[in-house]
Write a protein that holds these residues in place. Structure first.
Motif, PDB file in Angstrom:
ATOM      1  N   GLY A  60       0.819  -1.327   0.153  1.00  0.00           N
ATOM      2  CA  GLY A  60       0.047   0.054   0.075  1.00  0.00           C
ATOM      3  C   GLY A  60       0.941   1.274  -0.043  1.00  0.00           C
ATOM      4  N   ASP A  89       1.510  -1.290  -4.773  1.00  0.00           N
ATOM      5  CA  ASP A  89       0.118  -0.655  -4.744  1.00  0.00           C
ATOM      6  C   ASP A  89      -0.938  -0.793  -5.613  1.00  0.00           C
ATOM      7  OD1 ASP A  89      -2.092   1.227  -3.823  1.00  0.00           O
ATOM      8  OD2 ASP A  89      -0.685   2.095  -2.399  1.00  0.00           O
ATOM      9  N   ASP A 105      -2.908  -5.672  -7.088  1.00  0.00           N
ATOM     10  CA  ASP A 105      -3.332  -6.432  -6.133  1.00  0.00           C
ATOM     11  C   ASP A 105      -2.419  -7.409  -5.431  1.00  0.00           C
ATOM     12  OD1 ASP A 105      -4.411  -7.847  -3.834  1.00  0.00           O
ATOM     13  OD2 ASP A 105      -6.518  -7.200  -4.975  1.00  0.00           O
ATOM     14  N   SER A 129       3.187  -2.109   6.294  1.00  0.00           N
ATOM     15  CA  SER A 129       1.769  -1.913   5.731  1.00  0.00           C
ATOM     16  C   SER A 129       1.302  -0.659   6.324  1.00  0.00           C
ATOM     17  CB  SER A 129       1.096  -3.114   5.965  1.00  0.00           C
ATOM     18  OG  SER A 129      -0.293  -2.752   5.730  1.00  0.00           O
ATOM     19  N   MET A 131      -1.539   0.397   4.971  1.00  0.00           N
ATOM     20  CA  MET A 131      -2.672   0.331   4.098  1.00  0.00           C
ATOM     21  C   MET A 131      -3.833   0.808   5.174  1.00  0.00           C
ATOM     22  SD  MET A 131      -2.691  -2.868   1.861  1.00  0.00           S
ATOM     23  CE  MET A 131      -2.607  -4.149   3.038  1.00  0.00           C
ATOM     24  N   LEU A 149      -7.795  -5.843   5.481  1.00  0.00           N
ATOM     25  CA  LEU A 149      -6.552  -5.337   5.093  1.00  0.00           C
ATOM     26  C   LEU A 149      -5.387  -5.813   6.193  1.00  0.00           C
ATOM     27  CD1 LEU A 149      -7.058  -1.678   3.678  1.00  0.00           C
ATOM     28  CD2 LEU A 149      -6.726  -3.959   2.228  1.00  0.00           C
ATOM     29  N   ALA A 153      -2.333  -8.303   5.046  1.00  0.00           N
ATOM     30  CA  ALA A 153      -0.628  -8.068   5.242  1.00  0.00           C
ATOM     31  C   ALA A 153      -0.028  -8.915   6.115  1.00  0.00           C
ATOM     32  CB  ALA A 153      -0.951  -6.603   5.722  1.00  0.00           C
ATOM     33  N   CYS A 169       2.602  -2.821  10.728  1.00  0.00           N
ATOM     34  CA  CYS A 169       1.345  -2.702  10.252  1.00  0.00           C
ATOM     35  C   CYS A 169       0.215  -1.782  10.833  1.00  0.00           C
ATOM     36  CB  CYS A 169       0.562  -4.121  10.331  1.00  0.00           C
ATOM     37  SG  CYS A 169      -1.107  -4.123   9.795  1.00  0.00           S
TER      38      CYS A 169
END
Length: 214
Positions: A60, A89, A105, A129, A131, A149, A153, A169
């Motif tokens: 991401g 990303d 993806d 991450s 994201m 998400l 991850a 994360c």
């Protein structure tokens, strides 16, 4: 009515806060692409996550501020990257010299194949991450999207990290948070929760720093 992230960012109060945000001003001054860069810088200063010679994957990654930091941390005295920086990303991202960018993806086979080719069969040292989904304003729905998400991850980290690797994360405290932390603890020997200074006080976001796969 749900409030989309796009609508939120057109809100005069949000715009005013953003313009006056010291981290936004500093990011412009320092040449970074987003204020979130200072979250990773603080996390790295505290936990010593990224070191020269490592292979680091940034999930991401767009617009690329975290990848900018990865590049800096991997940079040798000769100006060349010592290690590998890989950014992924679904959104496009302006190139960063020395950073390999894969658009798509990471659950899709084509993207996985590109990553495998870059890694040449090797595992990675760090998975990052930052994201987050587009927020709807509906707390339960947003929490579910965030958790999905996070789990994606974590699965990626489980599959691709070296045994002594690190996983960072972004998570949101709320529904599913404690369960996700427990998932991390089942996989990693060390799990810590961090709230960087650049993470707004009003935000429920925190960062999980997990190390050493069991």
């Amino acid at each position: 009515m749900p409030v989309s992230e796009k609508k939120l960012r057109s809100n005069p109060a949000w715009i005013k806060r953003h313009i006056n945000d010291p981290f936004v001003k500093q990011s412009v001054k320092d040449g970074y692409r987003a204020r979130s860069v200072y979250k990773l810088i603080e996390l790295n200063d505290k936990d010593k996550i990224i070191k020269k010679g490592m292979t680091v994957v940034d999930l991401g990654a767009a617009p690329g501020s975290w990848s900018q930091v990865v590049k800096e941390k991997l940079m040798g005295p000769d100006g060349k990257i010592q290690g590998r920086a890989i950014a992924l990303d679904i959104l496009p991202m302006d190139p960063i010299e020395g950073v390999n960018f894969i658009q798509g993806d990471f659950r899709e086979q084509e993207v996985a194949d590109q990553l495998t080719e870059l890694l040449q069969g090797e595992k990675v040292d760090v998975v990052l991450s930052d994201m987050a989904p587009n927020l709807s304003g509906v707390a339960a729905a947003d929490a579910a999207r965030c958790l999905l998400l996070n789990e994606l991850a974590l699965d990626f980290a489980k599959e691709n990290l070296k045994k002594n690797g690190a996983f960072v994360c972004k998570v949101f405290q709320g529904s599913g948070y404690s369960q996700f932390v427990e998932q991390c603890k089942k996989l990693f020997k060390k799990v810590a929760s961090r709230k960087p200074e650049a993470s707004r006080t009003s935000s429920a976001e925190v960062y999980i720093v997990a190390r050493d796969l069991k």
